[in-house]
Design an enzyme around this catalytic site. Structure first.
Site, PDB file in Angstrom:
ATOM      1  N   LYS A 186       0.864  -1.180   0.000  1.00 37.44           N
ATOM      2  CA  LYS A 186       0.000   0.000   0.000  1.00 37.44           C
ATOM      3  C   LYS A 186       0.901   1.230   0.000  1.00 37.44           C
ATOM      4  O   LYS A 186       1.442   1.632   1.029  1.00 37.44           O
ATOM      5  CB  LYS A 186      -0.911  -0.012   1.226  1.00 37.44           C
ATOM      6  CG  LYS A 186      -2.052   1.013   1.168  1.00 37.44           C
ATOM      7  CD  LYS A 186      -1.653   2.317   1.830  1.00 37.44           C
ATOM      8  CE  LYS A 186      -2.763   3.354   1.755  1.00 37.44           C
ATOM      9  NZ  LYS A 186      -2.279   4.716   2.040  1.00 37.44           N
ATOM     10  N   GLU A 261       8.714   1.382  11.707  1.00 35.11           N
ATOM     11  CA  GLU A 261       9.672   2.486  11.774  1.00 35.11           C
ATOM     12  C   GLU A 261       8.826   3.744  11.843  1.00 35.11           C
ATOM     13  O   GLU A 261       8.174   4.124  10.872  1.00 35.11           O
ATOM     14  CB  GLU A 261      10.595   2.484  10.562  1.00 35.11           C
ATOM     15  CG  GLU A 261      11.773   3.442  10.729  1.00 35.11           C
ATOM     16  CD  GLU A 261      11.485   4.840  10.220  1.00 35.11           C
ATOM     17  OE1 GLU A 261      10.998   5.660  11.030  1.00 35.11           O
ATOM     18  OE2 GLU A 261      11.733   5.096   9.038  1.00 35.11           O
ATOM     19  N   CYS A 295      12.868  10.852   8.307  1.00 35.72           N
ATOM     20  CA  CYS A 295      12.650  10.329   9.654  1.00 35.72           C
ATOM     21  C   CYS A 295      13.902  10.413  10.518  1.00 35.72           C
ATOM     22  O   CYS A 295      13.813  10.512  11.740  1.00 35.72           O
ATOM     23  CB  CYS A 295      12.169   8.876   9.577  1.00 35.72           C
ATOM     24  SG  CYS A 295      13.285   7.793   8.663  1.00 35.72           S
ATOM     25  N   GLU A 392       8.324  16.101  16.072  1.00 35.63           N
ATOM     26  CA  GLU A 392       8.918  15.861  14.753  1.00 35.63           C
ATOM     27  C   GLU A 392       8.311  16.848  13.759  1.00 35.63           C
ATOM     28  O   GLU A 392       7.136  16.742  13.412  1.00 35.63           O
ATOM     29  CB  GLU A 392       8.678  14.421  14.309  1.00 35.63           C
ATOM     30  CG  GLU A 392       9.428  14.044  13.052  1.00 35.63           C
ATOM     31  CD  GLU A 392       9.266  12.579  12.682  1.00 35.63           C
ATOM     32  OE1 GLU A 392      10.192  12.012  12.051  1.00 35.63           O
ATOM     33  OE2 GLU A 392       8.225  11.992  13.008  1.00 35.63           O
TER      34      GLU A 392
END
Length: 493
Positions: A186, A261, A295, A392
């Site tokens: 996906k 992750e 990330c 973040e």
């Protein structure tokens, strides 16, 4: 590296779901637009999958994984040859794939080309592992023969992010294929186009029907994969919040294996003995790369008080030199991925101003053909309690904090829910070793940053995820270990 000639007007070839070796329309008949963030224009209408389409893809993958199927009978070395053939085709079409990535993601073309090269490297590395997955014999006692087998876990769902679409698709796909699994992929709804074209290449490479499936759509598709009773493992890269939902769904369904992750707020420590020109460049690239949409971004920068102001000055000089513009013309930074991300970045920049951080440069948007271009931004006098030091941001916003001692820097660096990556710039081996041993992060870089290779295990501590990808560990994560113990015949007298 010489760049292949870009194709700024590349036409989108694949927009349908890919199930059981064929492109098909979604069962609902719905589509959604794939956009170019550089100008907000529509590139194509892509089929919008539903949970019913996920069921079809999983059924195809389950059938391909059945005992006795061509895939299950295939020699492991042949799986490697298929991955190498796919790598050949990706390499053949590198200009088209990089241009498509540039159009759909907004990253500068030279970096899109680099991502395609990385995708090829992942395919080839895991192709080489396919026939090297070995069990072992275990001495029990003289009456038994005991050995272990590594067997593919089964049907795997793979849910991808939008920041490195093709590279991460090839990373996850090749590891699962090397282990002998089948997959339902996906891609992110923002960037589905290169994954669909890759599906086309798997047909040309010769993969059996049903081994690789691609379903495009929104969060309900990812939810259907995460909770599907006939999926044995799910691998996800993305936000912590979604990762938690995936883990919950996996547990509530069939306790499927999970690799996550889920982002980071990674510290980079600049020691007092560091070469400041080198350190400033490492820190700049470690945060600004891919418009900050990374990330592992070095988004908490701890600089020793004795060199703090000089370092800040060098960081501002680098940020002001950074070019932002059209991905096919600009060498450094294109647009952010979409309005939601851009609004989040701008809101966090405003929070930094309000909470007392010193804005050294940037802090706003750059006029362009879309409203998604953000100025490279540098904040000084950032403290640990500020939102920009805790959340973040996923944008080109550098936060520079001050520290006095290494022990203090390590303690503060570890005061986060995240633990994906970390780095240090120093000439002192004792400083380096103390940091590397005490920092809570899955990857530590020394006098460099963001060096990721197919051979190196990658994953996070704490809320940055679970499990590892890449390296041998990344392939074995798609395996179950079976122990076989056999009674031996009675010894001859």
């Amino acid at each position: 590296m010489e760049l292949p000639t870009a194709i700024p007007d590349a036409q989108v070839e694949c927009t349908q779901l890919f199930i059981n070796g064929a492109f098909v329309n979604a069962s609902s008949g719905k589509t959604f637009p794939a956009l170019n963030p550089a100008n907000n224009k529509k590139l194509a209408d892509v089929q919008e999958a539903s949970p019913a389409d996920v069921d079809k893809a999983v059924a195809a993958a389950r059938a391909a994984f059945k005992p006795g199927s061509p895939w299950r009978r295939m020699d492991a070395a042949q799986r490697g040859r298929l991955l190498n053939k796919l790598a050949d085709l990706v390499e053949r079409d590198i200009a088209y794939l990089a241009s498509l990535e540039c159009l759909n993601n907004g990253k500068p073309y030279q970096f899109a080309v680099g991502d395609v090269h990385s995708a090829i490297n992942f395919l080839r590395y895991n192709a080489g592992i396919a026939d090297k997955i070995h069990g072992r014999t275990i001495p029990v006692n003289g009456d038994f023969f005991c050995y272990t087998r590594y067997e593919p876990v089964g049907v795997c769902g793979q849910i991808l992010p939008w920041n490195f679409p093709l590279m991460l698709t090839c990373m996850k796909l090749s590891a699962a294929i090397a282990a002998g699994c089948t997959v339902v992929i996906k891609p992110a709804e923002q960037t589905p186009l290169t994954a669909l074209y890759l599906a086309k290449l798997t047909v040309a490479a010769g993969f059996p029907n049903g081994v690789i499936n691609v379903v495009t759509g929104y969060g309900n598709v990812g939810a259907a994969i995460s909770g599907h009773m006939d999926i044995n493992k799910v691998s996800f890269t993305g936000s912590t919040e979604v990762g938690q939902l995936i883990q919950q769904a996996a547990g509530k369904s069939n306790c499927k294996r999970v690799t996550l992750e889920t982002g980071g707020k990674s510290p980079l420590v600049i020691a007092e003995d560091a070469d400041l020109d080198q350190a400033a460049l490492i820190a700049h690239n470690g945060l600004m790369f891919n418009a900050g949409q990374c990330c592992i971004a070095a988004s908490r920068l701890f600089v020793h008080e004795s060199v703090y102001e000089e370092f800040c000055k060098k960081s501002v000089e680098l940020a002001k030199k950074r070019t932002v513009g059209c991905p096919f013309k600009c060498l450094d930074q294109g647009p952010q991925i979409d309005k939601e991300q851009t609004d989040k970045i701008m809101e966090l920049i405003e929070s930094g101003k309000k909470e007392g951080a010193r804005l050294l440069c940037g802090g706003g948007k750059i006029p362009g053909p879309s409203d998604l271009y953000v100025q490279p931004t540098v904040f000084a006098d950032v403290t640990d309690n500020m939102r920009i030091a805790k959340e973040e941001i996923f944008g080109p916003v550098q936060q520079i904090l001050k520290y006095k001692t290494l022990d203090e820097a390590i303690e503060r660096a570890n005061q986060t829910h995240y633990g994906l990556a970390a780095g240090i710039v120093s000439k002192n081996v004792d400083t380096i070793q103390k940091f590397a041993q005490n920092i809570l992060a899955g990857t530590v870089w020394v006098n460099t940053y963001a060096v990721v290779a197919p051979q190196t295990p990658f994953g996070g501590f704490k809320m940055s995820g679970m499990g590892r990808e890449n390296g041998v560990e990344g392939v074995l994560a798609y395996c179950e270990v079976k122990t076989v113990t056999m009674a031996l015949p009675e010894k001859l007298s």
